[in-house]
Design a protein around this motif. Structure first.
Motif, short mmCIF file in Angstrom:
data_model
loop_
_atom_site.label_atom_id
_atom_site.label_comp_id
_atom_site.label_asym_id
_atom_site.label_seq_id
_atom_site.Cartn_x
_atom_site.Cartn_y
_atom_site.Cartn_z
N ILE A 186 0.81 -1.21 0.00
CA ILE A 186 0.00 0.00 0.00
C ILE A 186 0.85 1.27 0.00
O ILE A 186 0.38 2.33 -0.38
CB ILE A 186 -0.99 0.00 1.18
CG1 ILE A 186 -0.26 -0.02 2.52
CG2 ILE A 186 -1.96 -1.17 1.07
CD1 ILE A 186 -1.19 0.11 3.73
N ARG A 187 2.13 1.13 0.39
CA ARG A 187 3.01 2.30 0.34
C ARG A 187 3.43 2.63 -1.09
O ARG A 187 3.80 3.76 -1.40
CB ARG A 187 4.24 2.08 1.20
CG ARG A 187 4.04 2.40 2.67
CD ARG A 187 5.27 2.21 3.50
NE ARG A 187 5.61 0.79 3.64
CZ ARG A 187 6.35 0.30 4.61
NH1 ARG A 187 6.85 1.10 5.54
NH2 ARG A 187 6.62 -0.99 4.68
N GLY A 188 3.35 1.65 -1.96
CA GLY A 188 3.74 1.87 -3.35
C GLY A 188 2.62 2.41 -4.22
O GLY A 188 2.84 2.69 -5.41
N PHE A 215 -0.16 6.13 8.40
CA PHE A 215 -1.03 6.75 7.40
C PHE A 215 -0.31 7.92 6.72
O PHE A 215 -0.49 8.17 5.53
CB PHE A 215 -2.33 7.21 8.06
CG PHE A 215 -3.37 7.68 7.08
CD1 PHE A 215 -4.09 6.77 6.32
CD2 PHE A 215 -3.63 9.04 6.92
CE1 PHE A 215 -5.06 7.20 5.41
CE2 PHE A 215 -4.58 9.48 6.02
CZ PHE A 215 -5.30 8.55 5.26
N ALA A 216 0.51 8.61 7.49
CA ALA A 216 1.24 9.75 6.94
C ALA A 216 2.24 9.32 5.88
O ALA A 216 2.65 10.14 5.04
CB ALA A 216 1.94 10.50 8.06
N ASP A 217 2.66 8.05 5.87
CA ASP A 217 3.63 7.57 4.90
C ASP A 217 2.98 7.15 3.58
O ASP A 217 3.69 6.85 2.61
CB ASP A 217 4.42 6.38 5.47
CG ASP A 217 5.37 6.82 6.58
OD1 ASP A 217 5.71 8.03 6.63
OD2 ASP A 217 5.75 5.96 7.40
N LEU A 218 1.65 7.09 3.55
CA LEU A 218 0.98 6.74 2.30
C LEU A 218 1.06 7.89 1.31
O LEU A 218 1.07 9.07 1.69
CB LEU A 218 -0.49 6.38 2.56
CG LEU A 218 -0.77 5.16 3.44
CD1 LEU A 218 -2.27 4.96 3.61
CD2 LEU A 218 -0.12 3.91 2.87
N GLN A 219 1.08 7.54 0.03
CA GLN A 219 1.13 8.56 -1.02
C GLN A 219 -0.30 9.05 -1.31
O GLN A 219 -0.97 8.54 -2.21
CB GLN A 219 1.75 8.00 -2.29
CG GLN A 219 3.19 7.52 -2.14
CD GLN A 219 3.72 7.00 -3.45
OE1 GLN A 219 3.74 7.71 -4.48
NE2 GLN A 219 4.15 5.74 -3.44
#
Length: 300
Positions: A186-188, A215-219
Motif C-alpha cells: 500500500i506504500r507503493g 497513514f502519513a507515509d501513504l502517497q
C-alpha cells in the motif's frame, strides 16, 4: 339504551329465537332475555310477542328493527374511523445519511416506504459519517444512517445491512507489487481518498494500521469530497482507492476498473438515534421498514 342492548335485540329479531341469538353473541340465554326485558321496560314498549316457547316481533319491534340496525351500522363506521386514524402514520422525518448509503442504498427503500406510508414527508441531507453524527446529536436530523464508526456514547446504533469494500484501480493500472500473498504494497500506491470523517477513509486508516504502516507515509495524491469524484478519478488512472462495492460494481463489471485482491473487513450500514429523544411513530415505522428491507436484493 345501549349498543349491547341493540345488538341483542337485532340478533333475536333476525333469528326469532332467544337461545340461538345468545349463542351467536357468546352470552347466556338469561342475559339476552334480561337485556330485551330491560329495553322494553325502559321505554314502556313490547318488542316481541311470546307465543308458547317461540317469540316473534311485535308491531313496535318491526318498526324499531331498521332503526336499531342503522344505529349499529353508524357505530361500526365510527369505530372504523377511529381505528383508521389511530393506525395512520403521519408527520415528517429528517434523515441524515452518509454518501454511500444516501446515493446507492437508500433511494429505492425510501420509495417503497412512501408507498406504504404516503402521509409521511421525508427529507434527506447528505454528509460524511462525522457530519451525520453531529446532525443527530444536535437534533437537526431525527436519525442518521452511517457506515463509519460513531463516537458519542449517547447514540443508539442499530445494524441495518452489510457493505462490502473493494480496493480498485483503473483497468490500465500497472500490476501492483505485494509484500506477501494477498497483501499489496500500500506504500507503493498513489491513493485517492475521501475527506476526514468519511467511512471509506477510516477503512484505509485501519488497513494501514493493520499493515504496520503510518497513514502519513501513504502517497495521498488526491482528497475528494464525494464517491463519484473518487471513482471517476480512479477510472482516469490517477491512482487507487478503497470504496464500497455499491459504488464501483458496474465499472468493475464493464472493465473500466479492476479489483485488487485484498482481505478487507465488511462494514455495517447502521441507523443512529439519540438515546434521550423518544421516537415518533413515523420513525419507528421507517426503522422497521429499513430493517425488513435489509436482506432484500435491490437491483442496481
Amino acid at each position: 339504551m345501549t349498543l349491547d342492548q341493540l345488538r341483542i335485540f337485532v340478533a333475536v329479531a333476525e333469528r326469532g329465537h332467544m337461545t340461538k341469538a345468545a349463542e351467536l353473541l357468546g352470552i347466556s340465554q338469561s342475559a339476552a332475555s334480561a337485556a330485551i326485558r330491560s329495553l322494553e321496560q325502559q321505554h314502556g314498549v313490547q318488542l316481541f310477542n311470546r307465543v308458547g316457547r317461540n317469540i316473534e316481533l311485535a308491531q313496535t319491534g318491526r318498526r324499531f328493527l331498521p332503526e336499531a340496525k342503522a344505529v349499529l351500522e353508524r357505530a361500526a363506521a365510527a369505530h372504523n374511523v377511529l381505528d383508521h386514524v389511530s393506525q395512520t402514520i403521519t408527520g415528517s422525518l429528517s434523515i441524515a445519511a452518509s454518501q454511500t448509503i444516501a446515493s446507492y442504498w437508500l433511494p429505492r427503500r425510501l420509495a417503497s416506504f412512501h408507498e406504504a406510508y404516503p402521509a409521511v414527508r421525508l427529507s434527506v441531507t447528505i454528509g460524511n459519517t462525522r457530519h451525520v453524527e453531529t446532525n443527530v446529536l444536535d437534533g437537526t436530523a431525527d436519525f442518521g444512517l452511517v457506515e463509519g464508526r460513531t463516537e458519542s456514547d449517547i447514540l443508539r446504533r442499530a445494524k441495518l445491512d452489510v457493505d462490502r469494500l473493494m480496493l480498485v484501480v483503473a483497468h490500465s493500472h500497472p500490476e501492483i507489487a505485494e509484500v506477501s500473498c494477498g497483501h499489496p504494497d500500500i506504500r507503493g500506491l498513489r491513493w485517492i481518498i475521501r475527506e476526514g470523517g468519511s467511512g471509506t477513509r477510516e477503512v484505509l486508516e485501519d488497513l494501514a494500521r493493520r499493515e504496520g504502516v503510518s497513514f502519513a507515509d501513504l502517497q495521498i495524491f488526491l482528497v475528494l469530497p464525494s464517491n463519484e469524484a473518487v471513482r471517476q478519478a480512479v477510472e482516469a488512472g490517477a491512482g487507487a482507492t478503497i470504496i464500497s462495492e455499491l459504488v464501483v460494481a458496474r465499472a468493475v463489471a464493464e472493465g473500466s476498473l479492476r479489483s485488487v485482491p485484498i482481505d478487507l473487513p465488511k462494514r455495517d450500514f447502521a441507523m443512529i438515534t439519540h438515546r434521550d429523544r423518544q421516537a415518533s411513530l413515523a420513525q419507528m415505522a421507517l426503522k422497521a421498514h429499513l430493517g425488513a428491507k435489509a436482506g432484500e436484493t435491490v437491483p442496481g
